[in-house]
Design an enzyme around this catalytic site. Structure first.
Site, PDB file in Angstrom:
ATOM      1  N   ARG A  27      19.583  91.578  60.430  1.00 32.39           N
ATOM      2  CA  ARG A  27      18.358  91.236  59.669  1.00 32.39           C
ATOM      3  C   ARG A  27      18.408  89.862  59.011  1.00 32.39           C
ATOM      4  NH1 ARG A  27      18.743  96.732  58.286  1.00 32.39           N
ATOM      5  NH2 ARG A  27      17.318  97.944  59.580  1.00 32.39           N
ATOM      6  N   LYS A  32      11.008  77.134  62.525  1.00 32.22           N
ATOM      7  CA  LYS A  32      10.406  77.916  63.615  1.00 32.22           C
ATOM      8  C   LYS A  32      11.509  78.274  64.605  1.00 32.22           C
ATOM      9  CE  LYS A  32       5.579  76.541  63.909  1.00 32.22           C
ATOM     10  NZ  LYS A  32       4.563  75.860  64.752  1.00 32.22           N
ATOM     11  N   GLU A  71       7.260  63.005  71.052  1.00 24.48           N
ATOM     12  CA  GLU A  71       7.062  63.708  69.764  1.00 24.48           C
ATOM     13  C   GLU A  71       6.990  62.703  68.614  1.00 24.48           C
ATOM     14  OE1 GLU A  71       6.485  66.879  68.820  1.00 24.48           O
ATOM     15  OE2 GLU A  71       7.059  68.106  70.536  1.00 24.48           O
ATOM     16  N   LYS A 112       7.675  65.505  59.026  1.00 25.96           N
ATOM     17  CA  LYS A 112       7.853  66.944  59.257  1.00 25.96           C
ATOM     18  C   LYS A 112       8.167  67.661  57.947  1.00 25.96           C
ATOM     19  CE  LYS A 112       8.489  70.530  62.049  1.00 25.96           C
ATOM     20  NZ  LYS A 112       8.901  71.008  63.342  1.00 25.96           N
ATOM     21  N   GLU A 123       2.171  77.654  58.730  1.00 21.79           N
ATOM     22  CA  GLU A 123       1.123  77.149  59.613  1.00 21.79           C
ATOM     23  C   GLU A 123      -0.237  77.795  59.349  1.00 21.79           C
ATOM     24  OE1 GLU A 123       2.509  76.261  63.692  1.00 21.79           O
ATOM     25  OE2 GLU A 123       0.504  76.888  64.292  1.00 21.79           O
ATOM     26  N   ARG A 147       0.142  72.551  58.606  1.00 17.70           N
ATOM     27  CA  ARG A 147       1.172  72.512  59.657  1.00 17.70           C
ATOM     28  C   ARG A 147       0.555  72.519  61.061  1.00 17.70           C
ATOM     29  NH1 ARG A 147       7.140  75.397  59.719  1.00 17.70           N
ATOM     30  NH2 ARG A 147       7.804  74.462  61.693  1.00 17.70           N
ATOM     31  N   ASN A 164       0.807  70.564  65.907  1.00 12.13           N
ATOM     32  CA  ASN A 164       0.542  71.081  67.257  1.00 12.13           C
ATOM     33  C   ASN A 164      -0.329  70.143  68.077  1.00 12.13           C
ATOM     34  OD1 ASN A 164       2.031  73.454  66.905  1.00 12.13           O
ATOM     35  ND2 ASN A 164       0.348  74.343  65.728  1.00 12.13           N
ATOM     36  N   HIS A 219       0.082  70.155  71.743  1.00 14.34           N
ATOM     37  CA  HIS A 219       0.850  71.336  72.134  1.00 14.34           C
ATOM     38  C   HIS A 219       0.002  72.397  72.817  1.00 14.34           C
ATOM     39  CE1 HIS A 219       3.885  69.336  69.815  1.00 14.34           C
ATOM     40  NE2 HIS A 219       4.758  70.298  70.001  1.00 14.34           N
ATOM     41  N   HIS A 228       1.523  73.462  76.095  1.00 13.25           N
ATOM     42  CA  HIS A 228       2.079  74.799  76.346  1.00 13.25           C
ATOM     43  C   HIS A 228       1.469  75.404  77.601  1.00 13.25           C
ATOM     44  CE1 HIS A 228       3.525  75.659  71.939  1.00 13.25           C
ATOM     45  NE2 HIS A 228       4.201  74.701  72.546  1.00 13.25           N
ATOM     46  N   HIS A 245       9.654  69.757  77.509  1.00 13.38           N
ATOM     47  CA  HIS A 245       8.632  70.043  76.496  1.00 13.38           C
ATOM     48  C   HIS A 245       7.909  68.769  76.035  1.00 13.38           C
ATOM     49  CE1 HIS A 245       6.578  71.748  73.123  1.00 13.38           C
ATOM     50  NE2 HIS A 245       7.258  71.021  72.268  1.00 13.38           N
TER      51      HIS A 245
HETATM   52  N1  GLY Z   1       6.706  72.087  66.396  1.00 14.06           N
HETATM   53  C1  GLY Z   1       5.632  72.316  65.518  1.00 14.06           C
HETATM   54  C2  GLY Z   1       6.049  72.883  64.206  1.00 14.06           C
HETATM   55  O1  GLY Z   1       7.201  72.901  63.874  1.00 14.06           O
HETATM   56  O2  GLY Z   1       5.199  73.359  63.487  1.00 14.06           O
END
Ligand code: GLY
Length: 357
Positions: free
Chosen positions: A117, A139, A181, A223, A233, A237, A241, A244, A248, A261
């Site tokens: 956990r 994340k 990025e 960041k 998010e 946040r 994206n 993305h 994706h 990526h």
């Molecule tokens: N890679 C996008 C984020 O960390 O929110």
């Protein structure tokens, strides 16, 4: 040394950008930690294992190797690694050191998030993409066949140790993938960073230390600010994206095997720029500048044979879809984006077609 504080309800920690910091890893591990599990891949260990071995300064540790590749970022290797940890005597006092690129950061972070956990993780990213994005912000997760990162958890690290020196052995394609990025960071929040990338392209591509350290520090600062404002998010946040949603879809459509990526994000940013222009969010002049910056650091691998219709179908099932609505992060000027939804499928298809070239 540059150090950026990430403050979240779950944890407050530092993302440290410093040449040589990976060689001082032991300083960032709690003195009373139990068994140390270094989670990495065979390839990373071959090229950079010596750096971390020195960094652990004699602290006993065990290696756990994950398979590399986005197509193998799946649940099964996590279960196998957890079983192996139990066999080797791991308990709640154990700690994970994630040592690798974005895939390792995501998977090792997820392993730490769910093992008994939750046990602590220290993130040590070894690719540019992971240094400027994946390793910071908590994340973690793995892919499902149906989509990228569809299972995971927010699990903030104890610290992120970002050592630009480890990039010296990074293959050129991986380095460029990470630069996309960085371009993303410039477009969403920092016109100074964007201008630097445009003006200092040769220094950036030659990996001159001053240029590399600057673009990493700027990206990590951005960041850290964004995650501190919105860990889960719910709001700000989402700007991370940018590129993305389309990216994706491209990765899933090509079974995670054809594009790195960062390359998929480059395609995604192009599509979002075209969409922003079509929907009146972005001037033609800024669109040209943004597309030129992306092209300058390319090319991305061939997009031949990708179906517009298939990408559109995948977009509609992206995990960022909320109650059937796809939300897009669209640039409005260099350094600023907006969140838009309710855009017609026709405009989206046209943007995809334009980005496919
Ligand atoms: N890679 C996008 C984020 O960390 O929110």
């Amino acid at each position: 040394m540059r150090s950026f504080r990430v403050e979240t309800p779950q944890r407050v920690y530092e993302a440290i950008v410093e040449r040589g910091v990976a060689r001082r890893t032991a300083e960032y591990l709690p003195a009373n930690a139990g068994k140390i599990f270094v989670v990495t891949t065979a390839d990373v260990w071959k090229h950079q294992g010596g750096t971390l071995t020195e960094g652990l300064a004699g602290r006993p540790h065990q290696l756990l190797e994950l398979p590399g590749g986005e197509d193998r970022k799946r649940l099964a290797p996590i279960e196998a690694a957890a079983e192996e940890m139990v066999r080797r005597g791991a308990d709640r006092s154990s700690i994970v050191v994630a040592f690798g690129g974005g895939i390792v950061n995501d998977m090792a972070g997820f392993l730490a998030a769910i093992f008994m956990r939750g046990i602590p993780v220290v993130q040590i990213p070894t690719t540019l993409l992971a240094q400027v994005d994946a390793a910071v912000g908590g994340k973690t997760g793995v892919n499902l066949v149906s989509g990228k990162n569809l299972i995971g958890a927010f699990h903030q690290p104890l610290a992120v140790l970002i050592d630009p020196a480890v990039l010296d052995t990074l293959p050129e394609r991986e380095y460029r993938a990470g630069l996309y990025e960085v371009i993303k960071c410039g477009i969403i929040r920092d016109s100074g960073l964007f201008d630097f990338l445009r003006e200092e392209r040769s220094a950036v591509l030659a990996r001159e230390p001053g240029a590399v350290d600057r673009i990493i520090a700027d990206s990590v600062r951005i960041k850290a600010e964004v995650v501190t404002a919105d860990e889960r998010e719910g709001d700000l946040r989402r700007i991370l994206n940018f590129g993305h949603t389309f990216g994706h879809a491209l990765e899933a459509e090509t079974a995670y095997t054809r594009f790195l990526h960062g390359e998929a994000v480059a395609f995604g940013m192009r599509a979002a720029i075209y969409l922003a222009q079509k929907t009146g969010h972005l001037s033609a002049e800024d669109a040209v500048d943004m597309l030129a910056a992306i092209n300058d650091y390319g090319p991305i691998p061939s997009l031949a044979g990708i179906s517009v219709e298939n990408l559109l179908g995948r977009l509609l099932h992206d995990k960022k879809t909320v109650q059937g609505k796809v939300h897009f992060i669209l640039p409005v000027r260099i350094g600023e984006v907006a969140i838009a939804s309710g855009i017609s499928e026709r405009a989206i298809s046209e943007a995809i077609r334009a980005a496919l070239g």
